[in-house]
Design a protein around this motif. Structure first.
Motif, mmCIF file in Angstrom:
data_model
loop_
_atom_site.group_PDB
_atom_site.id
_atom_site.type_symbol
_atom_site.label_atom_id
_atom_site.label_comp_id
_atom_site.label_asym_id
_atom_site.label_seq_id
_atom_site.Cartn_x
_atom_site.Cartn_y
_atom_site.Cartn_z
ATOM 1 N N THR A 218 -10.783 -33.218 -53.747
ATOM 2 C CA THR A 218 -11.601 -32.787 -52.613
ATOM 3 C C THR A 218 -13.070 -33.038 -52.938
ATOM 4 O O THR A 218 -13.434 -33.344 -54.089
ATOM 5 C CB THR A 218 -11.396 -31.296 -52.330
ATOM 6 N N ALA A 219 -13.929 -32.870 -51.943
ATOM 7 C CA ALA A 219 -15.359 -33.073 -52.158
ATOM 8 C C ALA A 219 -15.895 -32.107 -53.214
ATOM 9 O O ALA A 219 -16.661 -32.503 -54.108
ATOM 10 C CB ALA A 219 -16.114 -32.896 -50.846
ATOM 11 N N ASP A 220 -15.496 -30.837 -53.136
ATOM 12 C CA ASP A 220 -15.966 -29.843 -54.108
ATOM 13 C C ASP A 220 -15.470 -30.169 -55.515
ATOM 14 O O ASP A 220 -16.221 -30.024 -56.496
ATOM 15 C CB ASP A 220 -15.497 -28.446 -53.696
ATOM 16 N N GLU A 221 -14.230 -30.611 -55.639
ATOM 17 C CA GLU A 221 -13.685 -30.954 -56.946
ATOM 18 C C GLU A 221 -14.409 -32.160 -57.538
ATOM 19 O O GLU A 221 -14.686 -32.203 -58.743
ATOM 20 C CB GLU A 221 -12.182 -31.242 -56.822
ATOM 21 N N PHE A 222 -14.722 -33.132 -56.701
ATOM 22 C CA PHE A 222 -15.457 -34.306 -57.179
ATOM 23 C C PHE A 222 -16.853 -33.906 -57.642
ATOM 24 O O PHE A 222 -17.352 -34.396 -58.668
ATOM 25 C CB PHE A 222 -15.551 -35.352 -56.067
ATOM 26 N N ASN A 223 -17.497 -33.023 -56.889
ATOM 27 C CA ASN A 223 -18.832 -32.547 -57.247
ATOM 28 C C ASN A 223 -18.817 -31.863 -58.620
ATOM 29 O O ASN A 223 -19.676 -32.121 -59.479
ATOM 30 C CB ASN A 223 -19.325 -31.584 -56.172
ATOM 31 N N LYS A 224 -17.838 -31.007 -58.848
ATOM 32 C CA LYS A 224 -17.739 -30.298 -60.127
ATOM 33 C C LYS A 224 -17.396 -31.250 -61.270
ATOM 34 O O LYS A 224 -17.882 -31.086 -62.393
ATOM 35 C CB LYS A 224 -16.678 -29.199 -60.022
ATOM 36 N N GLN A 225 -16.576 -32.262 -60.986
ATOM 37 C CA GLN A 225 -16.111 -33.154 -62.043
ATOM 38 C C GLN A 225 -17.178 -34.130 -62.505
ATOM 39 O O GLN A 225 -17.162 -34.570 -63.661
ATOM 40 C CB GLN A 225 -14.881 -33.922 -61.552
ATOM 41 N N TYR A 226 -18.146 -34.460 -61.622
ATOM 42 C CA TYR A 226 -19.138 -35.478 -62.006
ATOM 43 C C TYR A 226 -20.581 -34.988 -61.987
ATOM 44 O O TYR A 226 -21.439 -35.585 -62.632
ATOM 45 C CB TYR A 226 -19.008 -36.702 -61.076
ATOM 46 N N PHE A 227 -20.871 -33.938 -61.267
ATOM 47 C CA PHE A 227 -22.263 -33.519 -61.137
ATOM 48 C C PHE A 227 -22.513 -32.087 -61.593
ATOM 49 O O PHE A 227 -23.660 -31.651 -61.658
ATOM 50 C CB PHE A 227 -22.718 -33.683 -59.677
ATOM 51 N N GLN A 228 -21.459 -31.351 -61.895
ATOM 52 C CA GLN A 228 -21.615 -29.980 -62.399
ATOM 53 C C GLN A 228 -20.709 -29.779 -63.618
ATOM 54 O O GLN A 228 -19.989 -28.788 -63.727
ATOM 55 C CB GLN A 228 -21.251 -28.973 -61.296
ATOM 56 N N LEU A 229 -20.761 -30.719 -64.537
ATOM 57 C CA LEU A 229 -19.876 -30.675 -65.695
ATOM 58 C C LEU A 229 -20.260 -29.553 -66.649
ATOM 59 O O LEU A 229 -21.451 -29.301 -66.884
ATOM 60 C CB LEU A 229 -19.923 -32.004 -66.466
ATOM 61 N N ALA A 230 -19.247 -28.915 -67.200
ATOM 62 C CA ALA A 230 -19.476 -27.935 -68.266
ATOM 63 C C ALA A 230 -19.425 -28.680 -69.604
ATOM 64 O O ALA A 230 -18.602 -29.577 -69.801
ATOM 65 C CB ALA A 230 -18.401 -26.855 -68.220
ATOM 66 N N ASP A 231 -20.331 -28.323 -70.512
ATOM 67 C CA ASP A 231 -20.372 -29.003 -71.812
ATOM 68 C C ASP A 231 -19.051 -28.830 -72.563
ATOM 69 O O ASP A 231 -18.401 -27.779 -72.482
ATOM 70 C CB ASP A 231 -21.519 -28.453 -72.663
ATOM 71 N N VAL A 232 -18.680 -29.881 -73.306
ATOM 72 C CA VAL A 232 -17.452 -29.813 -74.102
ATOM 73 C C VAL A 232 -17.709 -28.953 -75.341
ATOM 74 O O VAL A 232 -18.829 -28.875 -75.857
ATOM 75 C CB VAL A 232 -16.993 -31.221 -74.518
ATOM 76 N N SER A 233 -16.675 -28.314 -75.801
ATOM 77 C CA SER A 233 -16.808 -27.470 -76.998
ATOM 78 C C SER A 233 -16.672 -28.313 -78.259
ATOM 79 O O SER A 233 -16.232 -29.468 -78.214
ATOM 80 C CB SER A 233 -15.723 -26.390 -76.979
ATOM 81 N N GLU A 234 -17.076 -27.735 -79.375
ATOM 82 C CA GLU A 234 -17.009 -28.461 -80.651
ATOM 83 C C GLU A 234 -15.572 -28.779 -81.057
ATOM 84 O O GLU A 234 -15.319 -29.730 -81.789
ATOM 85 C CB GLU A 234 -17.684 -27.631 -81.744
ATOM 86 N N SER A 235 -14.643 -27.992 -80.557
ATOM 87 C CA SER A 235 -13.246 -28.204 -80.922
ATOM 88 C C SER A 235 -12.538 -29.209 -80.013
ATOM 89 O O SER A 235 -11.337 -29.444 -80.154
ATOM 90 C CB SER A 235 -12.498 -26.866 -80.879
ATOM 91 N N SER A 236 -13.292 -29.792 -79.043
ATOM 92 C CA SER A 236 -12.677 -30.735 -78.112
ATOM 93 C C SER A 236 -12.219 -31.989 -78.839
ATOM 94 O O SER A 236 -12.835 -32.426 -79.822
ATOM 95 C CB SER A 236 -13.664 -31.106 -77.004
ATOM 96 N N SER A 237 -11.174 -32.587 -78.314
ATOM 97 C CA SER A 237 -10.651 -33.813 -78.917
ATOM 98 C C SER A 237 -11.544 -34.989 -78.577
ATOM 99 O O SER A 237 -12.398 -34.913 -77.682
ATOM 100 C CB SER A 237 -9.237 -34.073 -78.400
ATOM 101 N N LYS A 238 -11.340 -36.080 -79.293
ATOM 102 C CA LYS A 238 -12.125 -37.297 -79.059
ATOM 103 C C LYS A 238 -11.919 -37.791 -77.636
ATOM 104 O O LYS A 238 -12.861 -38.260 -76.987
ATOM 105 C CB LYS A 238 -11.713 -38.366 -80.070
ATOM 106 N N SER A 239 -10.675 -37.688 -77.148
ATOM 107 C CA SER A 239 -10.368 -38.135 -75.783
ATOM 108 C C SER A 239 -11.142 -37.317 -74.755
ATOM 109 O O SER A 239 -11.698 -37.868 -73.795
ATOM 110 C CB SER A 239 -8.868 -38.019 -75.526
ATOM 111 N N ASP A 240 -11.203 -35.993 -74.966
ATOM 112 C CA ASP A 240 -11.934 -35.134 -74.045
ATOM 113 C C ASP A 240 -13.430 -35.462 -74.045
ATOM 114 O O ASP A 240 -14.077 -35.454 -72.991
ATOM 115 C CB ASP A 240 -11.733 -33.670 -74.414
#
Length: 399
Positions: free
Chosen positions: A337-359
């Motif tokens: 949806t429009a809101d999901e796209f907005n969150k996925q590309y323009f309101q990203l939350a920073d990845v944590s230190e434990s995130s995988s390389k792929s993430d």
């Protein structure tokens, strides 16, 4: 005057078209006797109601045409300009014109017709009209308040009476038929003729009245083009025949950052939702307005691939099916949806230190894609803006 068929007849021919139509209209007026003051003022004295019949016939014909074209989605009535109603100036102006009509025997159009045939009274009326226009323009500050008082805006009579366009149309046709009968009786009495109703004439006139009534009634009881389209799409959905092609959001982001010019991204939400947020380079065509002719010209094209998205997946899928219904098969519905796209590309939350390389890689791609999409969107938007020229002071000369 705008071009009759914008995509075929260019604006350069406006005046030529106006000239041809004007000559034809003037010829028809003259042949109908509208260059004669005797026929024109006959309406006020009761001995000739030709003017009323012509005006009613023209109005009914145009009204039925608009109703039918709107029903077939060949005319968008929402873009027809409606002259605003200024009540007091309309009453005063109507009184002045009516008085002038009785005294001079012409209205502005018929006076030009009479003048073109060499009638001196037509030329005199035109001269008087020109003087009146000059006086009105020069003295406008004196009666400006009266002119703009009681502004009702664009008034449509069927809305004022709480009726539909079609029901009001039927009523107007019946009123016109009644007016024709009554005025014929008045006309015969003034002219000393006996009113007789012969069976062939009654049948002929009944057919003439019944034809537009049946046309409008047919419009009332039959579904319009959009309703037919929605019914067929619903039937295909219920039968499981409609399976729109879906596009992954990351795929769209990649394509927009590398070759945005190959995609026609269409937001099918409301203008308010579009204004709050939209995918860069996207255009707004609300779902219920897609079948309009001006929008179909954008959707049904053979250059770009359409990608639809909306407030929910259903909207984008249905828009995809509407486009396919009208003949455009190269369509995709976005899987977000429009809101999901907005969150996925323009309101990203920073990845944590434990995130995988792929993430981390996915996060980096989406963050960079969001930045680049914004840049491309701004660049594309600026293409439509006029070039701003700045005046600069030239330095130099003798010292």
């Amino acid at each position: 005057m705008g071009p009759l068929v914008p995509d075929i007849i260019s604006g350069e021919f406006n005046y030529i078209i106006a000239l041809v139509i004007g000559i034809g209209f003037g010829f028809a007026l003259e042949q109908a006797g509208f260059a004669s003051t005797k026929k024109l003022v006959g309406l006020f004295y009761g001995y000739d109601f030709t003017v009323l019949r012509v005006f009613f016939t023209a109005g009914i014909t145009a009204m039925v045409g608009i109703i039918v074209l709107n029903h077939l989605n060949l005319l968008d009535v929402s873009i027809i300009y409606i002259n605003p109603t200024f009540l007091y100036s309309a009453l005063v102006g109507g009184g002045i014109m009516g008085l002038g009509f009785i005294i001079g025997g012409f209205c502005p159009g018929t006076s030009a017709c009479a003048a073109a045939t060499g009638r001196v009274d037509g030329w005199a009326f035109l001269l008087g009209g020109t003087i009146g226009i000059f006086i009105f323009g020069e003295g406008f500050p004196l009666w400006k308040d009266l002119y703009i008082a009681e502004d009702w805006g664009p008034v449509l009579m069927f809305e004022q009476f709480g009726l539909t366009r079609e029901v009001f149309g039927v009523i107007m046709i019946l009123i016109a038929a009644f007016a024709f009968v009554i005025t014929q009786m008045i006309e015969n009495r003034i002219n000393g003729k006996e009113t007789k109703w012969f069976k062939p004439a009654i049948i002929k006139n009944s057919i003439i009245v019944a034809t537009p009534v049946l046309i409008v009634l047919t419009v009332i009881i039959t579904p319009n083009r959009t309703e037919v389209m929605n019914t067929r799409i619903d039937e295909k959905i219920a039968a499981g025949e409609c399976n729109p092609k879906m596009m992954d959001a990351d795929k769209l982001a990649y394509e927009l950052t590398n070759q945005y010019y190959k995609y026609n991204v269409i937001d099918v939400r409301t203008p308010e939702e579009f204004k709050a947020f939209h995918i860069p380079t996207a255009i707004n065509i609300p779902l219920d307005e897609m079948p309009n002719l001006e929008n179909l010209d954008i959707v049904i094209q053979n250059i770009k691939t359409n990608v639809f998205y909306g407030a929910d997946i259903y909207q984008s899928q249905r828009a995809c099916m509407v486009s396919k219904y009208f003949g455009k098969s190269d369509n995709f519905a976005l899987n977000l949806t429009a809101d999901e796209f907005n969150k996925q590309y323009f309101q990203l939350a920073d990845v944590s230190e434990s995130s995988s390389k792929s993430d981390v890689e996915i996060f980096t791609f989406r963050k960079e894609a969001g930045v680049k999409m914004k840049e491309i969107g701004e660049a594309v938007a600026n293409l439509d803006k006029p070039v701003q020229k700045k005046a600069t002071r030239v330095k130099g000369g003798c010292s």
